[in-house]
Write a protein that holds these residues in place. Structure first.
Motif, PDB file in Angstrom:
ATOM      1  N   UNK A   8       5.695  13.657   0.052  1.00 23.18           N
ATOM      2  CA  UNK A   8       4.937  13.214  -1.110  1.00 23.18           C
ATOM      3  C   UNK A   8       5.890  12.783  -2.220  1.00 23.18           C
ATOM      4  N   UNK A   9       5.457  11.898  -3.118  1.00 22.92           N
ATOM      5  CA  UNK A   9       6.371  11.421  -4.175  1.00 22.92           C
ATOM      6  C   UNK A   9       6.933  12.535  -5.041  1.00 22.92           C
ATOM      7  N   UNK A  10       6.120  13.579  -5.325  1.00 28.21           N
ATOM      8  CA  UNK A  10       6.636  14.641  -6.185  1.00 28.21           C
ATOM      9  C   UNK A  10       7.692  15.497  -5.500  1.00 28.21           C
ATOM     10  N   UNK A  11       7.797  15.381  -4.164  1.00 27.59           N
ATOM     11  CA  UNK A  11       8.785  16.174  -3.419  1.00 27.59           C
ATOM     12  C   UNK A  11       9.995  15.366  -2.990  1.00 27.59           C
TER      13      UNK A  11
ATOM     14  N   UNK B 137       7.549  26.340  -1.729  1.00 28.56           N
ATOM     15  CA  UNK B 137       7.165  24.936  -1.869  1.00 28.56           C
ATOM     16  C   UNK B 137       6.128  24.839  -2.987  1.00 28.56           C
ATOM     17  N   UNK B 138       5.831  23.617  -3.385  1.00 27.65           N
ATOM     18  CA  UNK B 138       4.889  23.403  -4.478  1.00 27.65           C
ATOM     19  C   UNK B 138       3.460  23.663  -4.005  1.00 27.65           C
ATOM     20  N   UNK B 139       2.667  24.349  -4.848  1.00 27.44           N
ATOM     21  CA  UNK B 139       1.281  24.641  -4.506  1.00 27.44           C
ATOM     22  C   UNK B 139       0.433  23.370  -4.475  1.00 27.44           C
ATOM     23  N   UNK B 140       0.792  22.388  -5.287  1.00 27.29           N
ATOM     24  CA  UNK B 140       0.008  21.157  -5.321  1.00 27.29           C
ATOM     25  C   UNK B 140       0.050  20.439  -3.984  1.00 27.29           C
ATOM     26  N   UNK B 141       1.225  20.258  -3.446  1.00 32.38           N
ATOM     27  CA  UNK B 141       1.348  19.588  -2.145  1.00 32.38           C
ATOM     28  C   UNK B 141       0.701  20.418  -1.041  1.00 32.38           C
TER      29      UNK B 141
ATOM     30  N   UNK C 271       0.849  -1.191   0.000  1.00 30.62           N
ATOM     31  CA  UNK C 271       0.000   0.000   0.000  1.00 30.62           C
ATOM     32  C   UNK C 271       0.889   1.247   0.000  1.00 30.62           C
ATOM     33  N   UNK C 272       0.739   2.050  -1.054  1.00 35.78           N
ATOM     34  CA  UNK C 272       1.556   3.263  -1.173  1.00 35.78           C
ATOM     35  C   UNK C 272       1.161   4.308  -0.137  1.00 35.78           C
ATOM     36  N   UNK C 273      -0.142   4.390   0.196  1.00 37.31           N
ATOM     37  CA  UNK C 273      -0.586   5.390   1.164  1.00 37.31           C
ATOM     38  C   UNK C 273      -0.023   5.105   2.552  1.00 37.31           C
ATOM     39  N   UNK C 274       0.100   3.805   2.917  1.00 42.43           N
ATOM     40  CA  UNK C 274       0.665   3.456   4.211  1.00 42.43           C
ATOM     41  C   UNK C 274       2.153   3.774   4.257  1.00 42.43           C
ATOM     42  N   UNK C 275       2.860   3.526   3.166  1.00 40.30           N
ATOM     43  CA  UNK C 275       4.281   3.879   3.104  1.00 40.30           C
ATOM     44  C   UNK C 275       4.462   5.385   3.231  1.00 40.30           C
ATOM     45  N   UNK C 276       3.596   6.151   2.597  1.00 42.27           N
ATOM     46  CA  UNK C 276       3.659   7.613   2.699  1.00 42.27           C
ATOM     47  C   UNK C 276       3.402   8.064   4.128  1.00 42.27           C
ATOM     48  N   UNK C 277       2.454   7.434   4.799  1.00 40.23           N
ATOM     49  CA  UNK C 277       2.130   7.800   6.180  1.00 40.23           C
ATOM     50  C   UNK C 277       3.289   7.490   7.117  1.00 40.23           C
TER      51      UNK C 277
END
Length: 371
Positions: free
Chosen positions: A287-290, A221-225, A18-24
């Motif tokens: 986040x992956x983009x950062x 920082x990025x506006x998206x994040x 699970x990618x969301x759990x890895x991010x958390x």
């Protein structure tokens, strides 16, 4: 028997799945490594410290308004006199007059303290957000930091005023529209108005948190994040407010809770919001983009230091050489001594022959005694 390789833990397997759990989990690691709880405690401290000068400014503002409206001041005194026992109102009148006269002094002192505590609060908040984003550059100079922090503090105040004033204005305008169409007493219209108020509240919270995530860190920082984190912050902030309302209602039921419950509730509320805000910042930063691959650090320069060892006696190699030489000399000496004994017993001696350069054996007859 072959050794079994180490089996990955259950959490590692779930993180791979699970990618969301890895991010958390990565956000929690970032929050812990950058001392999020310590920054949250500092933000809470300066938030409570800023309440005193803000109350002083509010008191001075009310006093100035009363001084400019004698009729309003007279009605306030009349209402206070009704609530107090007979004779005590005459004692309280000089206190009110003195408060009105010192409103300017109290307001100036409160404004100075509010400026100091507000700048300290903003500095700690910006440092905490920058740490969560991994912005560990050299700190700016004192004058530059104070100037930028003051501008950010004013900007945050304007954003909060606009975002919190917008829902109230739109709700008032919607009530006028409902009254114009004769829907003021209709149940479903009030329900829709309540839903609109909640949505406008979430929108205002989102605007404030968007400013916090995108403009308060030391570096852009990025506006998206920032926008994604602001959505979670707005929803979580409303949930925390509802939980704190229930908590205060339960705590204030007892006499002790009524005395200390509000201040404890305020401390818990500010600390919880601060931790939640910093964790969401860590979540946005991981986040992956950062995620940027950091180059490995350069090895330190090589330092060549010659080592000179001084010994009092011979070393191990010299000792072994001397021992071997002594053994050879002893062996040769033993062999020569054996040959001398053998030659003396047989009556032979070996005179030196200079021309040949070698020993020539000769027999020598020894004279007997008595002849």
């Amino acid at each position: 028997m072959t050794e079994q390789p180490n089996k990955p833990s259950r959490l590692t397997e779930l993180r791979r799945r699970y990618a969301w759990l890895d991010h958390l989990v990565r956000a929690e690691e970032r929050y812990t490594e950058t001392h999020g709880d310590h920054y949250a405690a500092a933000i809470t401290y300066f938030s409570i410290l800023a309440l005193v000068p803000l109350l002083m400014i509010a008191f001075a503002t009310v006093a100035l308004v009363l001084a400019a409206n004698p009729d309003l001041l007279a009605r306030l005194r009349a209402n206070i006199a009704k609530l107090l026992p007979t004779g005590l109102d005459q004692t309280l009148d000089p206190v009110i007059d003195q408060a009105v006269k010192s409103a300017t002094t109290v307001g100036v002192i409160g404004l100075l303290f509010a400026l100091y505590s507000g700048l300290s609060w903003m500095t700690n908040l910006r440092e905490a957000l920058s740490e969560q984003w991994g912005q560990r550059r050299n700190p700016p100079t004192l004058l530059l930091r104070l100037r930028v922090d003051l501008a950010r503090l004013i900007g945050l105040g304007l954003a909060m005023a606009i975002s919190f004033g917008l829902p109230a204005a739109v709700s008032g305008f919607a009530e006028q529209i409902l009254g114009f169409f004769g829907l003021a007493d209709v149940g479903w219209a009030h329900w829709l108005l309540g839903v609109l108020a909640v949505l406008l509240g979430l929108l205002s919270d989102w605007l404030v948190f968007l400013w916090v995530f995108a403009r308060l860190p030391r570096e852009p920082v990025t506006w998206r994040s920032a926008a994604r984190a602001a959505i979670s912050a707005a929803i979580g902030f409303e949930v925390i407010k509802q939980v704190m309302v229930i908590y205060l209602a339960k705590v204030t039921e007892t006499p002790t809770g009524a005395a200390f419950g509000p201040i404890l509730g305020l401390l818990i509320f500010i600390f919880t919001v601060s931790r939640f805000l910093l964790f969401l910042t860590a979540w946005a930063a991981t986040a992956p983009e950062n995620q940027v691959e950091q180059p490995p650090p350069a090895p330190p320069p090589a330092v060549i230091r010659p080592e000179v060892t001084v010994r009092n006696g011979p070393g191990a190699g010299a000792a072994a050489g001397l021992l071997g030489a002594g053994a050879v000399v002893g062996l040769l000496g033993g062999r020569l001594l054996g040959r001398r004994r053998a030659s003396s017993l047989s009556g032979w001696h070996r005179p030196w022959s200079g021309s040949l350069g070698r020993y020539r054996p000769q027999r020598v007859r020894c004279a007997r005694p008595g002849r």
